[in-house]
Design an enzyme around this catalytic site. Structure first.
Site, mmCIF file in Angstrom:
data_model
loop_
_atom_site.group_PDB
_atom_site.id
_atom_site.type_symbol
_atom_site.label_atom_id
_atom_site.label_comp_id
_atom_site.label_asym_id
_atom_site.label_seq_id
_atom_site.Cartn_x
_atom_site.Cartn_y
_atom_site.Cartn_z
ATOM 1 N N SER A 173 19.997 13.118 -41.731
ATOM 2 C CA SER A 173 19.890 11.687 -41.759
ATOM 3 C C SER A 173 18.961 12.524 -40.733
ATOM 4 C CB SER A 173 20.968 11.060 -41.038
ATOM 5 O OG SER A 173 21.019 10.259 -40.484
ATOM 6 N N THR A 174 19.253 11.288 -39.077
ATOM 7 C CA THR A 174 19.124 11.295 -38.207
ATOM 8 C C THR A 174 18.067 13.174 -37.737
ATOM 9 O OG1 THR A 174 20.399 9.729 -37.006
ATOM 10 C CG2 THR A 174 18.665 10.963 -35.617
ATOM 11 N N HIS A 199 18.404 9.439 -45.017
ATOM 12 C CA HIS A 199 19.024 8.315 -44.438
ATOM 13 C C HIS A 199 17.194 7.279 -44.244
ATOM 14 C CE1 HIS A 199 23.219 9.316 -43.514
ATOM 15 N NE2 HIS A 199 23.204 8.742 -44.456
ATOM 16 N N MET A 292 23.575 12.055 -37.826
ATOM 17 C CA MET A 292 24.410 11.509 -36.495
ATOM 18 C C MET A 292 26.070 10.692 -38.105
ATOM 19 S SD MET A 292 23.518 8.248 -34.093
ATOM 20 C CE MET A 292 21.768 7.609 -34.920
ATOM 21 N N ASP A 295 28.443 11.595 -42.984
ATOM 22 C CA ASP A 295 28.395 11.339 -44.677
ATOM 23 C C ASP A 295 28.112 12.640 -44.660
ATOM 24 O OD1 ASP A 295 27.362 10.562 -46.733
ATOM 25 O OD2 ASP A 295 25.550 9.898 -46.533
#
Length: 356
Positions: A173-174, A199, A292, A295
């Site tokens: 993600s991030t 993501h 973050m 998930d």
């Protein structure tokens, strides 16, 4: 991060500056300053260093991408959220901004900016607060980092003749765009098949996959229904679609599906990992990178319980240690490694696995 979050808005549009000021100034714990271009921003940063920048790309005197690149060369770079009309879904500029170190991209419309800001307040706040928690070290390219030359194009017949029943499932993600670049670039053409959930909004994944395909020695592309997971290929889940792996005879193929958010996301890392646990079991390797939230933590645990090898990125090399930390706390991780060592470990573990 301190209790007070300092935000510096760098945008040549007075409408945007005033709009963001009005939206965020009343939020508890936020201090918002504005600058109409990067040179003014530089002066303000000398007096009050912000925790996060909200940055436009199209500005006078210095464009935002150049400013972003300069910021990321600093010893302790300020995290940046890009908010620009140039960074639309699927645009090359959006991919470039992520490559240069932006934590997140928000596409700004050319008209109706005031309404857009009001409607996007929750997302804007989440992005700024998340970015402020991020460490941007990954965005800075060390001068000594070796560049991996792209191999000559391989004939399609060579790719199609190679089969594999190994699966490497990756979630991020991030900060994941840079982590994935570091993970994929050294991969040799005979690496095991890779499936990825990053993501990312719809349409951004096409440009992201195309850019990685240009940089890497393996084939990287956005996943399409029925694509085979095979050696020398990485498939990236399309934005706003879930990605699952299923067994098809002696091979593995992917499904690209609509569906509700899972663990707060579409695509969801948990959806991918659970499917790999069911389809491949001990014949898979799971990798959870920077991001973050949590998930992928439950899905990675399912993979480990099914016999797969599992790896998490370490805190020191993560932009945000949320997802790997959650997986480690659940007991889902065999090995915790810096991003620079994950690829080698994946290849070693993949060739040690046995087909179910």
């Amino acid at each position: 991060m301190t209790s007070v979050l300092r935000v510096l808005v760098v945008d040549d549009s007075a409408v945007v500056r005033q709009g963001v000021l009005m939206l965020l100034a009343r939020e508890p714990g936020l201090v918002v300053e504005v600058a109409s271009d990067p040179l003014i921003a530089r002066q303000k940063m000398k007096s009050h260093r912000p925790d996060v920048l909200l940055l436009d790309l199209e500005m006078p005197r210095m464009d935002g991408l150049t400013f972003l690149r300069e910021l990321m060369r600093e010893e302790e770079p300020v995290p940046v959220v890009v908010c620009s009309g140039l960074a639309g879904p699927g645009s090359e500029m959006a991919v470039r901004a992520l490559e240069e170190g932006a934590v997140e991209i928000i596409s700004k419309p050319s008209l109706g900016v005031g309404d857009f800001l009001r409607e996007s307040k929750a997302r804007l706040l989440e992005s700024l607060r998340g970015a402020a928690r991020a460490r941007s070290r990954l965005a800075r390219r060390a001068a000594s980092e070796p560049e991996v030359a792209r191999q000559p194009e391989r004939p399609a017949s060579t790719l199609l003749s190679v089969t594999t029943d190994k699966v490497v499932a990756v979630g991020a993600s991030t900060g994941g765009t840079e982590a994935l670049r570091q993970f994929l670039m050294p991969m040799p053409p005979d690496c095991p098949g890779i499936v990825i959930v990053q993501h990312m909004p719809e349409q951004f994944t096409t440009a992201f996959a195309k850019r990685l395909n240009e940089l890497c020695r393996i084939e990287v592309r956005e996943a399409a229904p029925g694509d085979r997971v095979q050696q020398g290929r990485a498939l990236i889940a399309p934005g706003n679609r879930h990605l699952r792996v299923k067994r098809s005879g002696g091979y593995y193929r992917v499904e690209v599906l609509d569906g509700p958010r899972v663990s707060g996301h579409i695509p969801s890392v948990d959806v991918l990992f659970h499917s790999v646990a069911r389809a491949a079991g001990a014949n898979a390797v799971g990798v959870l990178l920077t991001g973050m939230g949590d998930d992928g933590a439950d899905g990675l645990l399912a993979m480990r319980q099914a016999g797969a090898a599992t790896i998490a990125q370490d805190e020191a090399s993560c932009v945000v240690f949320g997802m790997p930390r959650a997986a480690i706390e659940r007991g889902a991780v065999d090995e915790v490694l810096p991003i620079s060592r994950i690829g080698e470990s994946v290849r070693r573990k993949a060739w040690q696995t046995r087909a179910p």
